[in-house]
Design a protein around this motif. Structure first.
Motif, PDB file in Angstrom:
ATOM      1  N   VAL A  27      40.863  37.610  37.621  1.00  0.00           N
ATOM      2  CA  VAL A  27      41.868  38.283  36.800  1.00  0.00           C
ATOM      3  C   VAL A  27      41.923  37.684  35.405  1.00  0.00           C
ATOM      4  O   VAL A  27      41.513  36.546  35.178  1.00  0.00           O
ATOM      5  CB  VAL A  27      43.271  38.198  37.450  1.00  0.00           C
ATOM      6  CG1 VAL A  27      43.303  38.935  38.767  1.00  0.00           C
ATOM      7  CG2 VAL A  27      43.706  36.750  37.604  1.00  0.00           C
ATOM      8  N   THR A  50      45.752  40.995  35.104  1.00  0.00           N
ATOM      9  CA  THR A  50      45.093  42.278  35.360  1.00  0.00           C
ATOM     10  C   THR A  50      43.694  42.021  35.899  1.00  0.00           C
ATOM     11  O   THR A  50      43.023  41.074  35.479  1.00  0.00           O
ATOM     12  CB  THR A  50      45.018  43.140  34.082  1.00  0.00           C
ATOM     13  OG1 THR A  50      44.375  44.384  34.400  1.00  0.00           O
ATOM     14  CG2 THR A  50      44.240  42.437  32.977  1.00  0.00           C
ATOM     15  N   ASN A  51      43.289  42.835  36.829  1.00  0.00           N
ATOM     16  CA  ASN A  51      41.923  42.759  37.353  1.00  0.00           C
ATOM     17  C   ASN A  51      41.083  43.922  36.828  1.00  0.00           C
ATOM     18  O   ASN A  51      40.012  44.224  37.356  1.00  0.00           O
ATOM     19  CB  ASN A  51      41.910  42.739  38.880  1.00  0.00           C
ATOM     20  CG  ASN A  51      42.523  43.997  39.488  1.00  0.00           C
ATOM     21  OD1 ASN A  51      42.873  44.940  38.778  1.00  0.00           O
ATOM     22  ND2 ASN A  51      42.655  44.013  40.805  1.00  0.00           N
TER      23      ASN A  51
END
Length: 265
Positions: A27, A50-51
Motif C-alpha cells: 500500500v 491505498t492499494n
C-alpha cells in the motif's frame, strides 16, 4: 478498516471491514493522523492507505515498516546553497528523509517547484535502505518553509572573499556610461544577501555620491580580484562596482627611468 480514523466521527464508530482482507497488500501511505482517545486518555495513530483500488484508514501498527530506510547518521549543518534540480527528478519531504517513515513514503511536492531557490542547509541525514544502498538527505530552510531533499539536488554557494577593506571619505559622480552595474547591500557575491542586486546603478547615473569604503574581493570561481565601493546617496547606502565611480586605467607604461619637472603655474 475505517472510512476515517477510528472513533473520530459517527461514520468511524464501527469498522467497515477486516484488515485481514488486505493482508500482505503493498500500500501507499497517504496520510497519518494522531487521535486522542477520551475514554482512556491515550493517543493512537491511523494511516490512510491505498492499494490502487481501495482507500481506507487502518491502525499504523498493522503496517509492516521493516522495509523503511533507516537513518544511520545525523549531523547539523549551517551554510547557504541553492536548489539545482534542472537535470533531476527529486521530491521534497516535509517530515524527514524519504522512505524513513509512513509519512515520507511519498513526496510532499516535486523539487522542480523550488528549483533555483536560495536555501539555508541546517541538517544532514544519511539513510540506508533495505537493499543496503545509502542516500544523503539535507534539511533546508527555504523562506518560511522547511523540508528534506536529496543532497545531490543542492549546490553550496562558494562566496567570494574580501581580501582588503579601506575606509575613505570622498565625493564622486556615478558614471555608468555603457556599463550595467547592479547595486548591492554588500560587495557582490560575498554573502547570501549579495548574490543578487537590489537595484541598477543606472538609476544613479550622473549623481554625486559620497564614497565611504573600498573593498577588494577575490572571485571564488576564477581567482580574479574586483573592487566595490560603498556609497552614500540621499540618506541610503549601496555597494557598487568601483569602476562605476572611478575612471578606468586603459593603458600602463612601466620601467620608465627619467627626470622631469612639475610645472603647476
Amino acid at each position: 478498516i475505517y472510512e476515517e480514523p477510528a472513533l473520530t466521527s459517527l461514520a468511524s464508530m464501527a469498522s467497515t471491514g477486516s484488515v485481514k482482507t488486505f493482508d500482505q497488500d503493498s500500500v501507499e501511505v497517504l496520510e497519518i493522523d494522531t487521535t486522542f482517545r477520551n475514554s482512556n486518555d491515550q493517543k493512537y495513530q491511523y494511516a490512510k492507505v491505498t492499494n490502487g483500488t481501495n482507500t481506507y484508514w487502518v491502525d499504523v501498527r498493522a503496517l509492516n515498516t521493516s522495509g523503511f530506510a533507516k537513518i544511520t547518521s545525523s549531523k547539523t549543518e549551517d551554510y547557504s546553497a541553492y536548489i539545482n534540480e534542472a537535470n533531476r527528478k527529486d521530491g521534497i519531504y516535509d517530515n524527514g528523509p524519504a522512505l524513513t517513515s509512513p509519512t515520507t513514503l511519498t513526496a510532499s511536492a516535486l523539487a522542480k517547484t523550488v528549483n533555483g531557490d536560495q536555501v539555508e542547509v541546517i541538517a544532514l541525514d544519511t539513510t540506508t535502505r533495505s537493499n543496503g544502498s545509502q542516500y544523503t538527505y539535507l534539511e533546508v530552510k527555504d523562506g518560511s518553509n522547511t523540508y528534506w531533499i536529496d543532497s545531490r539536488a543542492v549546490t553550496a554557494y562558494n562566496f567570494d572573499s574580501i581580501t582588503n577593506q579601506q575606509t575613505v571619505n570622498e565625493t564622486a559622480t556615478i558614471n555608468e556610461g555603457s556599463r550595467s552595474d547592479g547595486l548591492y547591500n554588500a560587495p557582490a557575491l560575498t554573502s547570501p544577501s549579495s548574490l543578487t542586486s537590489t537595484g541598477s546603478a543606472k538609476d544613479l547615473d550622473g549623481q554625486t555620491v559620497t564614497i565611504l569604503e573600498i573593498d577588494t574581493t577575490k572571485r571564488a570561481s576564477n581567482g580574479n580580484t574586483y573592487q566595490y565601493a560603498k556609497i552614500a546617496y540621499n540618506g541610503k547606502t549601496y555597494w557598487v562596482d568601483a569602476r562605476a565611480v572611478f575612471d578606468s586605467i586603459t593603458s600602463k607604461q612601466t620601467n620608465l627611468n627619467y627626470y622631469a619637472t612639475i610645472r603647476e603655474t
